[in-house]
Design an enzyme around this catalytic site. Structure first.
Site, mmCIF file in Angstrom:
data_model
loop_
_atom_site.group_PDB
_atom_site.id
_atom_site.type_symbol
_atom_site.label_atom_id
_atom_site.label_comp_id
_atom_site.label_asym_id
_atom_site.label_seq_id
_atom_site.Cartn_x
_atom_site.Cartn_y
_atom_site.Cartn_z
ATOM 1 N N SER A 116 16.356 4.394 -4.272
ATOM 2 C CA SER A 116 15.216 3.625 -4.798
ATOM 3 C C SER A 116 15.594 2.939 -6.098
ATOM 4 O O SER A 116 16.430 3.434 -6.852
ATOM 5 C CB SER A 116 14.044 4.589 -5.050
ATOM 6 O OG SER A 116 13.055 3.979 -5.844
ATOM 7 N N TYR A 130 10.337 12.494 -9.094
ATOM 8 C CA TYR A 130 10.665 11.829 -7.815
ATOM 9 C C TYR A 130 11.925 10.988 -7.993
ATOM 10 O O TYR A 130 12.899 11.142 -7.252
ATOM 11 C CB TYR A 130 9.509 10.944 -7.333
ATOM 12 C CG TYR A 130 9.980 9.908 -6.355
ATOM 13 C CD1 TYR A 130 10.178 8.590 -6.756
ATOM 14 C CD2 TYR A 130 10.301 10.266 -5.053
ATOM 15 C CE1 TYR A 130 10.668 7.646 -5.874
ATOM 16 C CE2 TYR A 130 10.800 9.322 -4.160
ATOM 17 C CZ TYR A 130 10.979 8.016 -4.588
ATOM 18 O OH TYR A 130 11.478 7.089 -3.718
ATOM 19 N N LYS A 142 16.073 11.235 -6.492
ATOM 20 C CA LYS A 142 16.880 10.171 -5.894
ATOM 21 C C LYS A 142 18.190 10.008 -6.665
ATOM 22 O O LYS A 142 19.269 9.870 -6.088
ATOM 23 C CB LYS A 142 16.108 8.839 -5.896
ATOM 24 C CG LYS A 142 14.897 8.814 -4.977
ATOM 25 C CD LYS A 142 15.293 8.984 -3.523
ATOM 26 C CE LYS A 142 14.104 8.829 -2.590
ATOM 27 N NZ LYS A 142 14.455 9.058 -1.169
HETATM 28 C C1 WQD Z 1 3.316 -2.066 -8.294
HETATM 29 C C2 WQD Z 1 2.574 -2.806 -9.402
HETATM 30 C C3 WQD Z 1 1.422 -1.342 -10.903
HETATM 31 C C4 WQD Z 1 -1.457 0.107 -7.892
HETATM 32 C C5 WQD Z 1 6.612 2.665 -6.723
HETATM 33 C C6 WQD Z 1 7.597 3.765 -6.992
HETATM 34 C C7 WQD Z 1 8.952 3.366 -6.494
HETATM 35 C C8 WQD Z 1 8.878 2.910 -5.049
HETATM 36 C C9 WQD Z 1 7.824 1.822 -4.865
HETATM 37 C C10 WQD Z 1 9.546 4.752 -3.679
HETATM 38 C C11 WQD Z 1 2.719 -2.122 -10.748
HETATM 39 C C12 WQD Z 1 0.438 -2.219 -10.132
HETATM 40 C C13 WQD Z 1 -0.417 -0.544 -8.533
HETATM 41 C C14 WQD Z 1 -2.792 -0.196 -8.257
HETATM 42 C C15 WQD Z 1 -1.973 -1.780 -9.861
HETATM 43 N N1 WQD Z 1 8.567 4.004 -4.188
HETATM 44 N N2 WQD Z 1 -0.675 -1.475 -9.487
HETATM 45 N N3 WQD Z 1 -3.007 -1.130 -9.245
HETATM 46 O O1 WQD Z 1 5.204 1.569 -9.240
HETATM 47 O O2 WQD Z 1 6.529 -0.540 -8.713
HETATM 48 O O3 WQD Z 1 6.993 1.542 -7.452
HETATM 49 O O4 WQD Z 1 6.593 2.344 -5.347
HETATM 50 O O5 WQD Z 1 10.733 4.622 -3.770
HETATM 51 O O6 WQD Z 1 9.788 4.480 -6.598
HETATM 52 O O7 WQD Z 1 7.692 3.928 -8.391
HETATM 53 O O8 WQD Z 1 4.877 0.325 -7.053
HETATM 54 O O9 WQD Z 1 2.902 -0.403 -5.820
HETATM 55 O O10 WQD Z 1 2.697 1.596 -7.360
HETATM 56 O O11 WQD Z 1 2.933 -0.689 -8.331
HETATM 57 O O12 WQD Z 1 -2.199 -2.627 -10.741
HETATM 58 O O13 WQD Z 1 -3.796 0.381 -7.720
HETATM 59 O O14 WQD Z 1 1.185 -2.792 -9.084
HETATM 60 O O15 WQD Z 1 1.039 -1.224 -12.278
HETATM 61 O O16 WQD Z 1 2.777 -3.146 -11.737
HETATM 62 P P1 WQD Z 1 5.886 0.711 -8.244
HETATM 63 P P2 WQD Z 1 3.292 0.267 -7.081
#
Ligand code: WQD
Length: 342
Positions: A124, A148, A152
């Site tokens: 990841s 998490y 990885k």
């Molecule tokens: C994306 C953007 C949030 C939800 C995570 C894991 C990573 C990988 C992918 C496994 C950010 C914003 C999110 C919401 C929001 N998973 N957001 N409201 O955090 O980039 O990555 O998932 O490998 O390891 O860390 O993805 O989709 O949670 O967030 O504003 O309800 O959307 O702040 O900017 P992230 P995400």
């Protein structure tokens, strides 16, 4: 010869099963169905018109793994199985260390016992340290900030040491950015348990009426519109990246890491607008406080995967939104209420 896919009933796993079967491999799945559904594999068979052999087992269980390797002629492994919720990992670190590390160590030991030494590992972008500049390249500083992400990173280190000591092994470490979307059939897609942690499933559940509104976690980041920017990649492009990585692993030795991203950042509000434009659905939102641990911008330089694996993402944000919506509107509760589920 078959490919063993651990966690093959999951979101990325099921899409990878489709692409591996389509590429002509036979597929065996080991999955304990803790965070996935047997219905996903039934639908993989429907999409490909090919059979998938499922072993409903815990990958930590070496005896179960030995049965799989004894009963099947396995050429290589794709290892997805593992817990993957960042927030949950902060609350329950030992659950993550035990499960994600022991399952991998058990798998490596049994692979060695059966002389199977080709592995594609589901890593990841979260393994990259938070103070790197963007775009991220594979040689940049590593340093996960949540349990998490640390699992990885630790597994990457274990696999690098394994390959250094055993030159007949070959391991591809695939660093995913933000996988979203669904197979164009609308039959398989992301089916998170409970309230989604990730942005796209949250957006699609607001659109389908399961959730009231989107909480945008912060609008004061140094980005085009102040909201977080990520490298969203279509899950089908990601799955095709595994097919290319498997081909590479089967004819090389050593351990190497590859970014699987598009090289383009999209902000939260841009993704919301793209989803509304692609689907005609409304996604009401409010600005909420920043989420702990979030970075302003995360996106890949995907050139190495293009050069070495001959892989490049082809689908765009509109495809990701249209395909997500086709899955979500046909399956408002994911696999939960499918008539033929387990
Ligand atoms: C994306 C953007 C949030 C939800 C995570 C894991 C990573 C990988 C992918 C496994 C950010 C914003 C999110 C919401 C929001 N998973 N957001 N409201 O955090 O980039 O990555 O998932 O490998 O390891 O860390 O993805 O989709 O949670 O967030 O504003 O309800 O959307 O702040 O900017 P992230 P995400």
């Amino acid at each position: 010869m078959s490919i063993l896919i651990t966690g093959g009933a999951g979101f990325i796993g099921s899409h990878t099963c489709v692409e591996m079967l389509t590429a002509g491999y036979d597929v065996i799945v080991a999955d304990n169905l803790y965070n996935s559904s047997i219905e996903a594999l039934r639908r993989v068979e429907e999409i490909t018109n090919k059979k998938v052999k499922l072993y409903e087992v815990d990958v930590c269980d070496k005896y179960a793994l030995r049965t799989i390797f004894t009963e099947n002629s396995i050429e290589a492994v794709i290892h997805f199985a593992g817990y993957k919720a960042v927030g949950e990992s902060v609350e329950k670190p030992m659950m993550y260390y035990n499960n994600n590390l022991i399952s991998t160590l058990s798998l490596i030991d049994v692979m060695n016992e059966f002389n199977v030494k080709n592995l594609v590992f589901s890593s990841s972008a979260t393994v990259y340290a938070g103070d790197n500049s963007v775009p991220l390249t594979e040689d940049m500083k590593l340093g996960a900030i949540n349990p998490y992400g640390k699992t990885k990173l630790f597994i990457e280190e274990i696999l690098r040491d394994l390959c250094a000591a055993n030159p007949d092994w070959c391991v591809a470490l695939l660093r995913y950015f933000n996988p979203i979307g669904a197979h164009k059939s609308g039959l398989i897609g992301e089916s998170p348990k409970g309230i989604p942690n990730n942005l796209m499933p949250y957006i699609s559940q607001v659109a389908v009426g399961k959730l009231k509104r989107l909480n945008v976690f912060g609008d004061d980041y140094e980005t085009r519109d102040g909201t977080g920017s990520r490298d969203y990649i279509h899950v089908v492009d990601l799955a095709k990246g595994h097919v290319k990585a498997m081909a590479w692993a089967l004819k090389n030795t050593g351990c190497d890491a590859f970014n699987l991203g598009t090289g383009t950042g999209t902000t939260v509000l841009e993704l919301r607008k793209a989803f509304m434009d692609a689907t005609g659905m409304d996604v009401p939102y409010v600005i909420a406080p920043r989420r702990a641990g979030d970075l302003a911008e995360v996106y890949a330089l995907p050139d190495k995967a293009e050069k070495v694996l001959n892989w490049k993402a082809e689908l765009n944000i509109q495809d990701m939104c249209e395909d997500t919506w086709r899955w979500q509107k046909n399956n408002p509760s994911g696999y939960e209420c499918s008539s033929k589920s387990k």
